[in-house]
Structures are given as structure tokens and as C-alpha cells.
Design a protein around this motif. Sequence first.
Motif, short mmCIF file in Angstrom:
data_model
loop_
_atom_site.label_atom_id
_atom_site.label_comp_id
_atom_site.label_asym_id
_atom_site.label_seq_id
_atom_site.Cartn_x
_atom_site.Cartn_y
_atom_site.Cartn_z
N ILE B 10 13.90 -4.35 1.12
CA ILE B 10 12.37 -3.42 0.24
C ILE B 10 12.68 -2.93 -0.92
O ILE B 10 12.33 -2.89 -2.31
CB ILE B 10 10.98 -2.91 0.79
CG1 ILE B 10 9.94 -2.86 0.51
CG2 ILE B 10 11.49 -1.73 1.19
CD1 ILE B 10 8.84 -4.24 0.32
N THR B 13 13.31 -4.91 -3.84
CA THR B 13 12.67 -5.80 -5.18
C THR B 13 12.07 -4.93 -5.76
O THR B 13 11.77 -3.66 -5.81
CB THR B 13 11.25 -5.78 -4.15
OG1 THR B 13 11.31 -6.85 -2.53
CG2 THR B 13 9.74 -6.76 -4.38
N PRO B 14 11.85 -6.03 -6.79
CA PRO B 14 11.18 -4.85 -8.28
C PRO B 14 10.02 -5.27 -8.32
O PRO B 14 9.87 -5.92 -7.74
CB PRO B 14 11.94 -6.32 -9.39
CG PRO B 14 12.16 -7.68 -8.77
CD PRO B 14 12.26 -7.21 -7.14
N ARG B 17 7.49 -7.11 -9.34
CA ARG B 17 7.13 -7.97 -8.44
C ARG B 17 6.05 -7.42 -6.35
O ARG B 17 5.53 -7.96 -6.31
CB ARG B 17 8.27 -9.02 -7.22
CG ARG B 17 8.59 -9.80 -7.47
CD ARG B 17 9.70 -10.48 -7.78
NE ARG B 17 9.72 -11.14 -6.26
CZ ARG B 17 9.19 -12.59 -6.04
NH1 ARG B 17 8.86 -13.59 -7.04
NH2 ARG B 17 8.02 -13.33 -4.80
N LEU B 18 6.53 -6.33 -6.04
CA LEU B 18 5.89 -5.72 -5.47
C LEU B 18 3.83 -5.59 -5.81
O LEU B 18 3.57 -5.47 -4.73
CB LEU B 18 6.42 -3.98 -5.09
CG LEU B 18 6.22 -3.37 -4.24
CD1 LEU B 18 6.91 -3.83 -2.82
CD2 LEU B 18 6.87 -1.90 -4.41
N TRP B 21 2.65 -8.57 -5.64
CA TRP B 21 1.82 -8.47 -4.05
C TRP B 21 1.08 -7.59 -3.14
O TRP B 21 -0.06 -8.38 -3.25
CB TRP B 21 2.97 -8.45 -3.67
CG TRP B 21 4.15 -9.82 -2.78
CD1 TRP B 21 5.56 -9.90 -3.29
CD2 TRP B 21 4.07 -11.37 -2.91
NE1 TRP B 21 5.87 -10.92 -3.18
CE2 TRP B 21 4.87 -11.29 -2.75
CE3 TRP B 21 3.06 -11.96 -2.88
CZ2 TRP B 21 5.59 -12.81 -2.70
CZ3 TRP B 21 3.08 -13.45 -2.04
CH2 TRP B 21 3.90 -14.12 -1.94
N ILE B 24 -2.40 -9.67 -5.24
CA ILE B 24 -2.46 -10.88 -4.57
C ILE B 24 -2.90 -10.33 -3.61
O ILE B 24 -3.93 -11.00 -2.91
CB ILE B 24 -1.45 -11.55 -4.12
CG1 ILE B 24 -1.33 -12.97 -5.76
CG2 ILE B 24 -1.68 -12.40 -3.11
CD1 ILE B 24 0.81 -12.58 -5.71
#
Lengths: 114, 200
Positions: B10, B13-14, B17-18, B21, B24
Amino acid sequence: MEHTQDNGSVVYPDVKTDYHGHPNYFRVLIYLLVLLGLSLAVFEFNLPANVAIAIVFAVAVWKIGMVIRNFMHLRYEPILIWIAVFAAVFILLAFFWGVFPDVSMVHRELAPKL
Amino acid sequence: MSNSSTTVDIRQTPQGRLGMWILIAGELIIFGGLIACYLLNRIRYPEWGMEAVHTSTFFGALNTAVLLLSSFTIVLAHTAANNMKPRKAQMYMMLTIIGGLLFLVNKSIEYSREISEGLTFSSPKLVASGKEVGSLFWSFYYIMTGLHALHVVVGMTVIFIIMLQIRKGNNLHRVELAGMYWHMVDLIWIFLFPLLYIAK
């Protein structure tokens, strides 16, 4: 972190810009359009309405899975991201099934009039 | 593919992006809550099926195809950005925006047809004919599709802003973040389509 592409070549992308693999996007698009066609054609097969609707929704869930896994690259994400996304889905399902008995089992004539 | 979800840490993860998410997941709750309420009411009032007959399956399917194609073009923009080709990425982003515009044009044609037939929020036509329950269907229809159309407009605006930002080859990673938002808009529509246009 290296990843292997569909043609078998190993690439080492810049972590800042790209840290995951790339599926064959065109193939995914074709699958999605075929599934769209299937959801439109399912009513032509003279299936019972409930079965046809169940198939249409199963196809929709399948399409969502394809978009989220391939276009959004969830398949390359760490497990904690999966948990965050599915926690949201779980909360929704809990809400739905928690309220469902009240909605479906109460006699309609007792429900407040609209 | 060599990468699977379990092999990625984890911490790699850039942050962008985190963040996307998390956004979203939040959007899933907003739309999912609306969809769950719609489904519960749909089960309770089977006569909503008679109202859904008035929605155009042709326009719904066309809009689904348009959004799927625009998801494809934005993912190609992301690939072009990864390959340090900002011009190509900009071209694909422009195609995505055109896809969004086409979606909105189709939706406006649908709305104008439905409104002209008197199928609106608390439709006086339905209320007068004793179909108050049916008018509730249209309230859900306009709220769900209207909120989705608003997300399409936001997505197009974000893509346009990022398209301008990357022209000198900077911030190319933002193309993927805009793309994730656009895919989310796409997958919400994928579920709205059978719900409002096919299950009649």
C-alpha cells in the motif's frame, strides 16, 4: 517495480506515473460492447421475465467488474484498496437487506399514502 | 500479468490514486444509497414497470456505448501519458470530452421528450389520473440521471483542465486520476441503464 505486459515483455515504469500493468484495453472494450449487446438481446430469447432481468443485472455486475478491474486497474492495487472499495459495497448491501423486510413484508395498505 | 493485488505494498500506491479510491468509495455510497432506495420502492410498487416503459432503451443503450467508448479513449490517454506523449494524451482526452458531450446531448433529447409528454417530478398528468405512485418513479429517474449527468459535466471539466495542464509534459500522472473519475461515471451508468431502461 517491474511488470509483465501482454506480449511478455518486462517493463520498469516510473512509480510516480505508472506502477501497475496494462491489460489489452481494446479486448476489454470489445467484451464490454458484446456484454451490452447481450443485455439488449436477452429479452428476445422468450425467457421468463424474472430470469431475463436477473441475467441483465448479472451482466451489468460483470461489466462493472471488468471496468473496475481493467480500466481502473484495481487488479493491480494492494489488498487494502480492495477492502476500502468492498467496504462501501458491504455497507450498501447491509442497508438494503436491513430495510428490505420492512418494505417487502409490511402490508401495502398500512404504508403511508403518497 | 505479473502483478497481483497481494504483491503490491500500500505504501507504493501514489497518493493521488489513494485519494481517488477514497473519493470513489464515497461516490459509491451516494449513488448506491439512491439505487438501493429506488430498488426498495420498485419492489414495493410493481406498477413502476408501467412508467419505465416510457424510457427510451435506444437512447439508454446508445449512451452506454458512448460512455464505454469514452472510457476506452481516456485509458488510451493514460497509456500515452505514461509513454511521455502529451500531445497524443491530449487528443484522446479531447475525444473523451466529445464522448461526454454526446452523452449530454442524448440525455437532453430524452429529457425534452419525456418532459413534453408530461412525465416530470410529481407529474400533474399522473397525479390527475390517480397514478401518484408512478410519478414517484419519475422523481427517482430525474434525481439519479440528473446527478449522474452532473458528474459527467464535472468529469469533462476536470479532464479539460488537466488537458491544458499537461501540454508542456508536466503532471502527466494526473491523466490517470482524471481517468479513474471518468470510469466511475461510466460504471454508475452501467448499473443505471438496466435499472431504468431495461427492467420494464
